[in-house]
Write a protein that holds these residues in place. Structure first.
Motif, PDB file in Angstrom:
ATOM      1  N   THR A 117       0.831  -1.201   0.000  1.00  0.00           N
ATOM      2  CA  THR A 117       0.000   0.000   0.000  1.00  0.00           C
ATOM      3  C   THR A 117       0.871   1.258   0.000  1.00  0.00           C
ATOM      4  OG1 THR A 117      -0.188   0.196   2.394  1.00  0.00           O
ATOM      5  CG2 THR A 117      -1.799  -1.198   1.295  1.00  0.00           C
ATOM      6  N   TYR A 118       0.280   2.318  -0.502  1.00  0.00           N
ATOM      7  CA  TYR A 118       0.971   3.605  -0.601  1.00  0.00           C
ATOM      8  C   TYR A 118       0.088   4.637   0.070  1.00  0.00           C
ATOM      9  CZ  TYR A 118       3.461   0.940  -4.101  1.00  0.00           C
ATOM     10  OH  TYR A 118       4.184  -0.034  -4.722  1.00  0.00           O
ATOM     11  N   LYS A 119       0.687   5.452   0.918  1.00  0.00           N
ATOM     12  CA  LYS A 119      -0.142   6.423   1.629  1.00  0.00           C
ATOM     13  C   LYS A 119       0.597   7.722   1.880  1.00  0.00           C
ATOM     14  CE  LYS A 119       0.665   3.522   5.673  1.00  0.00           C
ATOM     15  NZ  LYS A 119       0.033   2.561   6.554  1.00  0.00           N
ATOM     16  N   GLY A 120      -0.185   8.751   2.171  1.00  0.00           N
ATOM     17  CA  GLY A 120       0.379  10.066   2.432  1.00  0.00           C
ATOM     18  C   GLY A 120      -0.249  11.117   1.526  1.00  0.00           C
ATOM     19  N   PHE A 121       0.059  12.368   1.816  1.00  0.00           N
ATOM     20  CA  PHE A 121      -0.587  13.465   1.096  1.00  0.00           C
ATOM     21  C   PHE A 121      -0.166  13.500  -0.373  1.00  0.00           C
ATOM     22  CE2 PHE A 121      -1.129  18.097   0.160  1.00  0.00           C
ATOM     23  CZ  PHE A 121      -2.510  18.080   0.184  1.00  0.00           C
ATOM     24  N   ASP A 122       1.115  13.288  -0.663  1.00  0.00           N
ATOM     25  CA  ASP A 122       1.550  13.240  -2.071  1.00  0.00           C
ATOM     26  C   ASP A 122       0.766  12.173  -2.837  1.00  0.00           C
ATOM     27  OD1 ASP A 122       3.467  15.227  -1.803  1.00  0.00           O
ATOM     28  OD2 ASP A 122       5.153  13.846  -1.627  1.00  0.00           O
ATOM     29  N   VAL A 123       0.580  11.031  -2.184  1.00  0.00           N
ATOM     30  CA  VAL A 123      -0.130   9.916  -2.816  1.00  0.00           C
ATOM     31  C   VAL A 123      -1.592  10.289  -3.065  1.00  0.00           C
ATOM     32  CG1 VAL A 123      -0.903   7.523  -2.467  1.00  0.00           C
ATOM     33  CG2 VAL A 123       1.422   8.214  -1.801  1.00  0.00           C
TER      34      VAL A 123
ATOM     35  N   ALA B  32      -5.885  22.262 -13.132  1.00  0.00           N
ATOM     36  CA  ALA B  32      -7.350  22.256 -12.989  1.00  0.00           C
ATOM     37  C   ALA B  32      -7.769  21.204 -11.957  1.00  0.00           C
ATOM     38  CB  ALA B  32      -8.003  21.974 -14.340  1.00  0.00           C
ATOM     39  N   ALA B  33      -7.104  20.059 -11.976  1.00  0.00           N
ATOM     40  CA  ALA B  33      -7.428  18.989 -11.018  1.00  0.00           C
ATOM     41  C   ALA B  33      -7.083  19.422  -9.589  1.00  0.00           C
ATOM     42  CB  ALA B  33      -6.672  17.715 -11.396  1.00  0.00           C
ATOM     43  N   ILE B  34      -5.921  20.045  -9.412  1.00  0.00           N
ATOM     44  CA  ILE B  34      -5.520  20.504  -8.070  1.00  0.00           C
ATOM     45  C   ILE B  34      -6.496  21.574  -7.573  1.00  0.00           C
ATOM     46  CG2 ILE B  34      -3.744  21.770  -6.778  1.00  0.00           C
ATOM     47  CD1 ILE B  34      -1.657  20.398  -8.655  1.00  0.00           C
ATOM     48  N   THR B  35      -6.848  22.486  -8.453  1.00  0.00           N
ATOM     49  CA  THR B  35      -7.782  23.555  -8.084  1.00  0.00           C
ATOM     50  C   THR B  35      -9.124  22.962  -7.657  1.00  0.00           C
ATOM     51  OG1 THR B  35      -6.671  25.011  -9.645  1.00  0.00           O
ATOM     52  CG2 THR B  35      -8.868  25.691  -8.926  1.00  0.00           C
ATOM     53  N   LYS B  36      -9.566  21.923  -8.362  1.00  0.00           N
ATOM     54  CA  LYS B  36     -10.823  21.265  -8.003  1.00  0.00           C
ATOM     55  C   LYS B  36     -10.686  20.552  -6.651  1.00  0.00           C
ATOM     56  CE  LYS B  36     -14.162  17.898  -9.696  1.00  0.00           C
ATOM     57  NZ  LYS B  36     -14.359  16.779 -10.613  1.00  0.00           N
ATOM     58  N   MET B  37      -9.544  19.893  -6.443  1.00  0.00           N
ATOM     59  CA  MET B  37      -9.313  19.182  -5.179  1.00  0.00           C
ATOM     60  C   MET B  37      -9.369  20.150  -3.994  1.00  0.00           C
ATOM     61  SD  MET B  37      -6.062  16.800  -4.152  1.00  0.00           S
ATOM     62  CE  MET B  37      -6.115  15.803  -2.651  1.00  0.00           C
ATOM     63  N   ILE B  38      -8.868  21.347  -4.210  1.00  0.00           N
ATOM     64  CA  ILE B  38      -8.893  22.357  -3.136  1.00  0.00           C
ATOM     65  C   ILE B  38     -10.326  22.859  -2.941  1.00  0.00           C
ATOM     66  CG2 ILE B  38      -8.153  24.702  -2.524  1.00  0.00           C
ATOM     67  CD1 ILE B  38      -5.440  23.951  -4.003  1.00  0.00           C
TER      68      ILE B  38
ATOM     69  N   ASP C 253     -13.225  21.535  -3.694  1.00  0.00           N
ATOM     70  CA  ASP C 253     -14.274  20.598  -3.239  1.00  0.00           C
ATOM     71  C   ASP C 253     -14.016  20.054  -1.827  1.00  0.00           C
ATOM     72  OD1 ASP C 253     -12.459  18.471  -3.409  1.00  0.00           O
ATOM     73  OD2 ASP C 253     -13.345  17.585  -5.199  1.00  0.00           O
ATOM     74  N   GLY C 254     -12.950  20.551  -1.192  1.00  0.00           N
ATOM     75  CA  GLY C 254     -12.698  20.176   0.207  1.00  0.00           C
ATOM     76  C   GLY C 254     -11.821  18.943   0.398  1.00  0.00           C
ATOM     77  N   THR C 255     -11.524  18.246  -0.693  1.00  0.00           N
ATOM     78  CA  THR C 255     -10.729  17.015  -0.573  1.00  0.00           C
ATOM     79  C   THR C 255      -9.305  17.303  -0.114  1.00  0.00           C
ATOM     80  OG1 THR C 255     -12.027  16.132  -2.403  1.00  0.00           O
ATOM     81  CG2 THR C 255     -10.047  14.906  -1.803  1.00  0.00           C
ATOM     82  N   TRP C 256      -8.735  18.380  -0.626  1.00  0.00           N
ATOM     83  CA  TRP C 256      -7.354  18.764  -0.281  1.00  0.00           C
ATOM     84  C   TRP C 256      -7.201  18.894   1.230  1.00  0.00           C
ATOM     85  CZ3 TRP C 256      -4.996  22.786   2.255  1.00  0.00           C
ATOM     86  CH2 TRP C 256      -3.645  23.029   1.979  1.00  0.00           C
TER      87      TRP C 256
ATOM     88  N   LYS D 123      -5.372  16.886   6.441  1.00  0.00           N
ATOM     89  CA  LYS D 123      -5.589  16.655   7.877  1.00  0.00           C
ATOM     90  C   LYS D 123      -5.444  15.186   8.214  1.00  0.00           C
ATOM     91  CE  LYS D 123      -8.142  20.509   9.696  1.00  0.00           C
ATOM     92  NZ  LYS D 123      -9.438  21.138   9.807  1.00  0.00           N
ATOM     93  N   ALA D 124      -5.976  14.335   7.359  1.00  0.00           N
ATOM     94  CA  ALA D 124      -5.890  12.898   7.632  1.00  0.00           C
ATOM     95  C   ALA D 124      -4.442  12.412   7.569  1.00  0.00           C
ATOM     96  CB  ALA D 124      -6.753  12.138   6.620  1.00  0.00           C
ATOM     97  N   ASP D 125      -3.677  12.982   6.671  1.00  0.00           N
ATOM     98  CA  ASP D 125      -2.295  12.530   6.477  1.00  0.00           C
ATOM     99  C   ASP D 125      -1.319  13.221   7.424  1.00  0.00           C
ATOM    100  OD1 ASP D 125      -2.863  10.788   4.336  1.00  0.00           O
ATOM    101  OD2 ASP D 125      -2.876  12.459   2.935  1.00  0.00           O
ATOM    102  N   ALA D 126      -1.532  14.498   7.640  1.00  0.00           N
ATOM    103  CA  ALA D 126      -0.530  15.287   8.369  1.00  0.00           C
ATOM    104  C   ALA D 126      -1.067  15.863   9.661  1.00  0.00           C
ATOM    105  CB  ALA D 126      -0.024  16.422   7.480  1.00  0.00           C
ATOM    106  N   GLY D 127      -2.289  15.521  10.034  1.00  0.00           N
ATOM    107  CA  GLY D 127      -2.837  16.014  11.289  1.00  0.00           C
ATOM    108  C   GLY D 127      -3.169  17.490  11.221  1.00  0.00           C
ATOM    109  N   ASP D 128      -3.496  18.040  12.362  1.00  0.00           N
ATOM    110  CA  ASP D 128      -3.802  19.471  12.420  1.00  0.00           C
ATOM    111  C   ASP D 128      -2.490  20.227  12.402  1.00  0.00           C
ATOM    112  OD1 ASP D 128      -6.572  19.117  12.675  1.00  0.00           O
ATOM    113  OD2 ASP D 128      -6.268  18.553  14.766  1.00  0.00           O
ATOM    114  N   PHE D 129      -2.364  21.096  11.467  1.00  0.00           N
ATOM    115  CA  PHE D 129      -1.124  21.863  11.413  1.00  0.00           C
ATOM    116  C   PHE D 129      -1.484  23.333  11.353  1.00  0.00           C
ATOM    117  CE2 PHE D 129      -2.394  21.744   7.125  1.00  0.00           C
ATOM    118  CZ  PHE D 129      -1.848  22.849   6.514  1.00  0.00           C
ATOM    119  N   SER D 130      -0.642  24.133  11.904  1.00  0.00           N
ATOM    120  CA  SER D 130      -0.994  25.548  11.971  1.00  0.00           C
ATOM    121  C   SER D 130       0.161  26.419  11.501  1.00  0.00           C
ATOM    122  CB  SER D 130      -1.361  25.919  13.402  1.00  0.00           C
ATOM    123  OG  SER D 130      -0.263  25.675  14.250  1.00  0.00           O
ATOM    124  N   TYR D 131       0.931  25.886  10.597  1.00  0.00           N
ATOM    125  CA  TYR D 131       2.002  26.705  10.070  1.00  0.00           C
ATOM    126  C   TYR D 131       1.787  26.911   8.585  1.00  0.00           C
ATOM    127  CZ  TYR D 131       4.018  22.656   7.828  1.00  0.00           C
ATOM    128  OH  TYR D 131       4.212  21.577   7.025  1.00  0.00           O
TER     129      TYR D 131
END
Ligand code: GLU
Length: 281
Positions: free
Chosen positions: A62-68, A244-250, A252-255, A260-268
């Motif tokens: 399996t492959y996981k993480g935000f890049d993935v 266009a795909a990245i803009t849509k990902m942002i 539609d809330g998926t980004w 958050k799921a991959d990197a937790g709550d971050f505030s920087y």
């Protein structure tokens, strides 16, 4: 499982990393080359990191993480039905794009003018900053200017290693490895004094169970790293589709959900994220 655990020592870099269960990458019969107009159906080969928790991690099959996650979203938007992931270490990224071994790279890959001489970028899809990782008890390394005489590890072919060479060459004993996981293991073992790369990468390692409480991110980022999608030089049509795909990902809330799921709550770096994907068009 979500291990969102703020790293209190980070100050502004209050970043916990957790890991999503990834999906098995499908098999692929094609290689990464081919022109961007062929992006309907079929498989695509995408380069990621295999050893960076929270960003690009291979765990068995399996492959996981935000890049993935971003890679999967973009591939789907481009019409691919099958994604094959291959490892693209920092120093090999330009070559692997140029040779057609991968069609796209999502691998904490900063957009730089030097790299743009060999490849093009779409994105950015995230903005990070270079920082330092030290052992928890370390008090004398507080930023890049406190590295005099210290053994500092980074990765060959990264902007992080280059920055150290350009700015702190006389002060630091730079040790270059081929992956960050090797640097971090050497830090934990006491062989080196600090690791430098992007804050989100360092936080991912610091929050791994075997390092929890043992390592800390200094939390004073000193560069701006815009993570782009590496593609063949001059493929503006592909860059436009990826953006266009990245803009849509942002939008539609998926980004945000995936980050958050991959990197937790971050505030920087909030002022820079999410970024506008306009590169390479
Ligand atoms: N973002 C930096 C770079 O592209 C450091 C991380 C990495 O080596 O992947 O070089």
């Amino acid at each position: 499982m979500n291990l969102r655990k703020p790293l209190s020592a980070l100050g502004a870099v209050a970043l916990g990393m957790s890991l999503l269960t990834g999906c098995v990458a499908g098999s692929s019969s094609s290689n990464g080359s081919g022109d961007s107009s062929s992006s309907t159906g079929g498989s695509v080969t995408i380069g990621i990191k295999f050893d960076q928790p929270g960003l690009g991690l291979k765990d068995g099959t399996t492959y996981k993480g935000f890049d993935v996650d971003v890679a999967r979203y973009v591939a789907k938007e481009l019409g691919y039905t099958d994604v094959k992931f291959v490892e693209t270490p920092s120093a090999q990224r330009e070559t692997m794009i140029q040779s057609g071994q991968v069609k796209m790279i999502f691998a904490t890959y900063s957009i730089t003018d030097a790299r743009k001489e060999k490849v093009s970028f779409a994105g950015p899809y995230f903005v990070a900053g270079q920082d330092l990782l030290v052992r928890s008890g370390t008090t004398d390394i507080t930023g890049p200017d406190s590295l005099n005489g210290k053994k500092l590890c980074s990765v060959t072919g990264s902007t992080s290693a280059q920055k150290v060479k350009d700015k702190f060459a006389n002060k630091v004993d730079l040790q270059e490895y081929d992956t960050y996981s090797k640097c971090v293991a050497a830090l934990a073992a006491g062989t080196i004094d600090a690791v430098t790369t992007d804050d989100i990468i360092l936080a991912g390692f610091a929050n791994q169970s075997q390092y929890q409480g043992k390592l800390k991110v200094v939390g004073k980022p000193f560069t701006t790293e815009r993570y782009g999608v590496g593609i063949k030089k001059g493929d503006t049509a592909l860059a436009t589709k990826i953006n266009a795909a990245i803009t849509k990902m942002i939008s539609d809330g998926t980004w945000e959900k995936d980050l958050k799921a991959d990197a937790g709550d971050f505030s920087y770096n909030k002022e820079n994220n999410p970024p506008k994907a306009t590169e390479g068009q």
